[in-house]
Design an enzyme around this catalytic site. Structure first.
Site, mmCIF file in Angstrom:
data_model
loop_
_atom_site.group_PDB
_atom_site.id
_atom_site.type_symbol
_atom_site.label_atom_id
_atom_site.label_comp_id
_atom_site.label_asym_id
_atom_site.label_seq_id
_atom_site.Cartn_x
_atom_site.Cartn_y
_atom_site.Cartn_z
ATOM 1 N N ASP A 175 0.922 -1.344 -0.126
ATOM 2 C CA ASP A 175 -0.083 0.030 -0.052
ATOM 3 C C ASP A 175 0.850 1.026 0.146
ATOM 4 O OD1 ASP A 175 -2.528 -1.195 0.002
ATOM 5 O OD2 ASP A 175 -2.812 -0.874 2.021
ATOM 6 N N LYS B 281 -3.628 2.975 -2.919
ATOM 7 C CA LYS B 281 -5.023 3.512 -3.165
ATOM 8 C C LYS B 281 -5.447 4.529 -2.409
ATOM 9 C CE LYS B 281 -7.594 -0.578 -2.914
ATOM 10 N NZ LYS B 281 -8.453 0.538 -3.537
ATOM 11 N N MET C 298 -9.296 9.328 7.979
ATOM 12 C CA MET C 298 -9.561 9.698 6.724
ATOM 13 C C MET C 298 -10.668 10.907 6.753
ATOM 14 S SD MET C 298 -10.105 5.858 4.787
ATOM 15 C CE MET C 298 -10.459 4.951 6.487
HETATM 16 N N1 SAH Z 1 -4.966 0.503 8.574
HETATM 17 C C1 SAH Z 1 -4.404 1.893 8.658
HETATM 18 C C2 SAH Z 1 -5.473 3.018 8.241
HETATM 19 C C3 SAH Z 1 -5.671 2.873 6.961
HETATM 20 S S1 SAH Z 1 -7.054 4.149 6.475
HETATM 21 C C4 SAH Z 1 -4.060 2.146 10.159
HETATM 22 O O1 SAH Z 1 -4.284 1.163 11.098
HETATM 23 O O2 SAH Z 1 -3.446 3.178 10.580
HETATM 24 C C5 SAH Z 1 -5.980 5.608 5.924
HETATM 25 C C6 SAH Z 1 -5.760 6.277 6.793
HETATM 26 O O3 SAH Z 1 -5.239 6.138 8.088
HETATM 27 C C7 SAH Z 1 -5.371 7.997 6.529
HETATM 28 O O4 SAH Z 1 -6.585 8.608 5.584
HETATM 29 C C8 SAH Z 1 -5.371 8.751 7.911
HETATM 30 O O5 SAH Z 1 -6.407 9.230 8.541
HETATM 31 C C9 SAH Z 1 -4.628 7.483 8.746
HETATM 32 N N2 SAH Z 1 -2.952 7.491 8.651
HETATM 33 C C10 SAH Z 1 -2.526 6.166 8.227
HETATM 34 N N3 SAH Z 1 -0.899 6.717 8.098
HETATM 35 C C11 SAH Z 1 -1.035 7.646 8.983
HETATM 36 C C12 SAH Z 1 0.038 8.352 9.562
HETATM 37 N N4 SAH Z 1 1.238 8.083 9.272
HETATM 38 N N5 SAH Z 1 -0.283 9.656 10.121
HETATM 39 C C13 SAH Z 1 -1.341 10.151 10.413
HETATM 40 N N6 SAH Z 1 -2.556 9.251 9.724
HETATM 41 C C14 SAH Z 1 -2.348 8.129 9.213
#
Ligand code: SAH
Length: 263
Positions: free
Chosen positions: A44, A66, A182
């Site tokens: 991803d 994505k 998100m």
């Molecule tokens: N599975 C992931 C979430 C995927 S959805 C998890 O557990 O973190 C994608 C969302 O995750 C982004 O839109 C944002 O809201 C958040 N996200 C992912 N990486 C991030 C990061 N390093 N800092 C802040 N938000 C993050």
């Protein structure tokens, strides 16, 4: 015992690996072991590239990013590719940002693979909401402020039941921290909805790129969320944290914006 790395995989299997929020030091030992053993990796775009230094030299690395609004690889293509490669005997690792079980469509992928007779192993990662709180220096629960946490998406799937922000706000007002994934693109609606059940001075923090050197954050009262995002130019990927666990932070530095967390 794990089979030696070059032995053929006994049964078709895919490992869903949580790569954590970005800092490679937050990978688990299990994640590193799975990445090292993989012959095919589907990655991803929120997965930090540094994580791939653990991959074998000849591993096939497929980027299946994505990001919302950008060109992305259709989910059914990803699922088919994982299944085909696993059935060919490849050791397939699906690397996902954060934890595979938190808004990562991990559940859908597991169902698809199992329906094809493929074994699935899931390896946890640190979800970005947790890393964001730690980056701010606040806990998500606190005996004085929050006896629970709600992880919620700000961007539910088109066609699904819309989120009831007023109801979430009312629940949060009873002592729950909201962690919104998100959500930055929807911040105006989220702010308006939450104001129907939470006081306007409820503290809100936005943390972008949690755990990475470019991590940035800002804190504001709920009533200023959207204005603060615009002022600070904070965008995706970011997590929004809402609740009184942030109060300590504001007491330390009452200005709307705090400087980046100490390294
Ligand atoms: N599975 C992931 C979430 C995927 S959805 C998890 O557990 O973190 C994608 C969302 O995750 C982004 O839109 C944002 O809201 C958040 N996200 C992912 N990486 C991030 C990061 N390093 N800092 C802040 N938000 C993050």
């Amino acid at each position: 015992m794990n089979p030696p790395p070059d032995a053929p995989s006994p049964r078709p299997r895919v490992t869903l690996v949580g790569a954590g929020p970005g800092d490679p030091e937050l990978l688990t030992l299990k994640a590193i072991r799975a990445i090292r053993a993989a012959t095919v990796l589907l990655v991803d775009d929120l997965v930090g590239r540094e994580v791939l230094r653990y991959a074998r030299r000849h591993a096939r690395i497929v980027d299946v990013g994505k990001r919302g609004g950008c060109r992305s690889t259709p989910q059914d293509f990803i699922e088919r590719l994982m299944a085909t490669e696993a059935l060919k005997g490849e050791r397939v690792v699906r690397l996902k940002g954060g934890d595979p079980g938190v808004f990562g469509r991990g559940g859908e992928e597991v169902e698809h693979l199992r329906a094809h007779g493929i074994e699935v192993e899931v390896i946890n990662g640190i979800t970005s909401g947790l890393a964001a709180a730690t980056g701010l220096g606040v806990p998500l629960t606190h005996r004085d402020h929050a006896h629970g946490v709600i992880l919620v998406t700000g961007h539910p799937r088109a066609g699904s039941t819309p989120l009831d922000w007023r109801r979430l706000a009312t629940t949060a007002a009873d002592g729950y921290t909201l962690v919104i994934y998100m959500g930055v693109a929807q911040a105006a609606q989220i702010q308006a909805g939450l104001l129907e059940g939470l006081p306007p001075d409820t503290p809100v923090a936005v943390v972008q790129h949690a755990s990475l050197p470019q991590q940035r954050h800002a804190v504001a009262p709920l009533a200023d969320l959207q204005a603060m995002l615009q002022r600070e130019g904070l965008g995706s990927p970011a997590v929004i944290i809402v609740g009184n666990v942030l109060r300590g932070l504001q007491a330390v530095q009452p200005a709307a914006r705090l400087s980046a967390a100490a390294a």
